[in-house]
Scaffold this active site. Structure first.
Site, short mmCIF file in Angstrom:
data_model
loop_
_atom_site.label_atom_id
_atom_site.label_comp_id
_atom_site.label_asym_id
_atom_site.label_seq_id
_atom_site.Cartn_x
_atom_site.Cartn_y
_atom_site.Cartn_z
CB SER A 252 -0.92 -0.03 1.23
OG SER A 252 -0.97 1.22 1.83
CE LYS A 253 3.32 6.93 -2.87
NZ LYS A 253 4.76 6.93 -2.83
#
Ligand code: GLU
Length: 490
Positions: A252-253
């Site tokens: 996840s960014k």
């Protein structure tokens, strides 16, 4: 029927690896079946909107070779392709859905919701909104709306029954409608939620295949109820398992994991990233791993998508990037390498030759500065490095080699090409009764101070030039003799 798939990103300012994979699969599903690939910008969540984010989407798609047949910039028969420009369409269909009994107008305030939430909490039961507005007749509701009252449109779900559908990855799914919440379809600002917009748009844009993250799997029954209420065909569903960072955590960014842009900035090639990402959840029948987009357009098939969670393996990506780096035409590699030399190499050296040496030896472009740092400054090194088992070098042999090399280099007048340096140096080992490696290893060590360099001794000497090469050879001799004689010549 023409296959039509769509990529429907929300403009968040970066391209998450998972989104890019979805886009790739969507594109490949369409192309492998001779269909059309559509780009739709889902910007109805104005709070998440980031300036310039749409350009990032276009740029990324262009970099990875995803050409859309329809979209905001190229047009098409089913536009507008930006959701915020479709407000009137959603309103029209929300009203229709109310008439069809699939939705109702709701005038509840936040306080009402909060009151019910509290009630459930106190009773220890899961919160499920019971909307008193369901009792208001459509006529009355429309009168209130006409009088200017604020409202939302909520889905109406009959709690007695089940909804079923088939997903290409997750198989047959059935849920009881009483478990579904009657969520908002049209917000009070007139913009739709994803839950409504995706159905209206996918239908109006004649989308046949919907590919998206499996976080939408549990809401899909609600979408199907909307399709059914309108009497529309339900598209083929392909819900994709998440890409994981490890066994328990999603990539996840937001948690600091790399986006596509981050990887490119680090020196990964878009083609390699794409190739790697394709394999996170899909495999070819013959287990092959390196594909061009053109090949994938032919061989991709939905059946190759698997249900198990793929783990993002940075080492494998590095390896794959290396394969792509080595396959680049040398001029292209040189062009890509130039920005990495900018701060790393201040000395005036033949960068084209340097690129030739570097290309086979780096996996990711950001490895370049460290690989070539010996050019500007000879690192501190230990004389142990002169001892190399395979090359059969000892400190004595190394000293002999360097002393000869000092003489040869001193006498050399032609430093114009790598061949000239090669000829002069390679004449020596035989004369000294040494193997080439026994002679060249110590020279390379003296010139670079490193065990691993992209250049051999000859290229290193050529790149450094006569004076610098002599200086470093003398430093090597001084180290090996532990004396100052050679140093005084430096
Ligand atoms: N806008 C949604 C997202 O970015 C798209 C989901 C879909 O593909 O339907 O998650």
């Amino acid at each position: 029927m023409e296959v039509r798939s769509r990529f429907a990103p929300s403009p968040t300012g970066y391209m998450h690896i998972g989104n890019l994979r979805t886009a790739l699969y969507e594109y490949l599903v369409a192309k492998s079946m001779g269909g059309k690939f559509i780009l739709r910008i889902e910007d109805t969540d104005q709070e998440r909107y980031v300036e310039g984010a749409v350009d990032i989407i276009y740029k990324t798609m262009e970099m990875v070779g995803l050409k859309h047949d329809e979209g905001p910039d190229v047009g098409g028969d089913y536009g507008p392709y930006v959701q915020s420009e479709r407000k009137a369409i959603y309103k029209e269909y929300a009203d229709k859905l109310v008439d069809l009994g699939g939705a109702h107008y709701c005038f509840c305030s936040e306080e009402e919701l909060e009151r019910q939430r509290k009630e459930c909490e106190e009773a220890g039961i899961p919160f499920k909104f019971r909307d008193p507005c369901k009792r208001i007749s459509v006529e009355d509701a429309r009168k209130r709306i006409a009088a200017g009252e604020k409202y939302t449109v909520r889905q109406t779900i009959d709690p007695k029954g089940t909804v079923s559908f088939d997903d290409h990855v997750y198989g047959h799914v059935t849920v009881e409608t009483k478990t579904l919440d009657e969520g908002i379809l049209l917000k009070s600002d007139g913009l739709p939620t994803y839950n409504f917009a995706n159905v209206v748009d996918d239908h109006l844009m004649k989308i046949t295949h919907v590919l998206r993250g499996n976080e939408y799997l549990s809401s899909t029954p609600k979408y199907n109820l909307i399709y059914q209420a309108f009497g529309w065909d339900i598209p083929e569903y392909v819900h994709l398992p998440p890409i994981m960072k490890d066994e328990h955590n999603k990539l996840s960014k937001r948690n600091g994991d790399a986006s596509f842009q981050d990887l490119v900035a680090k020196g990964y090639l878009p083609e390699a990233i794409v190739n790697y990402i394709i394999l996170l959840g899909w495999s070819a029948k013959n287990d092959e791993e390196i594909f061009s987009m053109a090949e994938l357009e032919k061989i991709f098939n939905i059946d190759g998508i698997n249900k198990s969670q793929a783990i993002f393996d940075g080492e494998k990506l590095k390896w794959m990037n290396g394969v792509y780096v080595r396959n680049l035409p040398p001029e292209k590699f040189h062009e890509l390498a130039l920005p990495y030399y900018k701060d790393a190499v201040k000395r005036d050296v033949d960068l084209v030759l340097l690129s030739k040496c570097v290309q086979p030896r780096v996996n990711v472009l950001n490895e370049i500065p460290e690989a070539v740092d010996f050019i500007d400054a000879l690192p501190e090194y230990d004389i142990e490095m002169y001892v190399h088992k395979k090359m059969k070098t000892t400190p004595e042999i190394a000293l002999k080699a360097l002393e000869e090399a000092e003489k040869v280099v001193e006498g050399m007048t032609d430093w114009s090409s790598v061949e000239a340096v090669h000829e002069a140096l390679l004449a020596m080992p035989e004369k000294l009764g040494l193997k080439n490696g026994q002679f060249l290893w110590p020279i390379r060590t003296a010139l670079t101070g490193k065990q691993c360099t992209p250049t051999g001794a000859v290229e290193a000497a050529y790149l450094l030039g006569k004076d610098e090469s002599l200086k470093r050879i003398r430093i090597g001799i001084a180290k090996l003799t532990d004396g100052n004689a050679a140093l005084s010549r430096v």
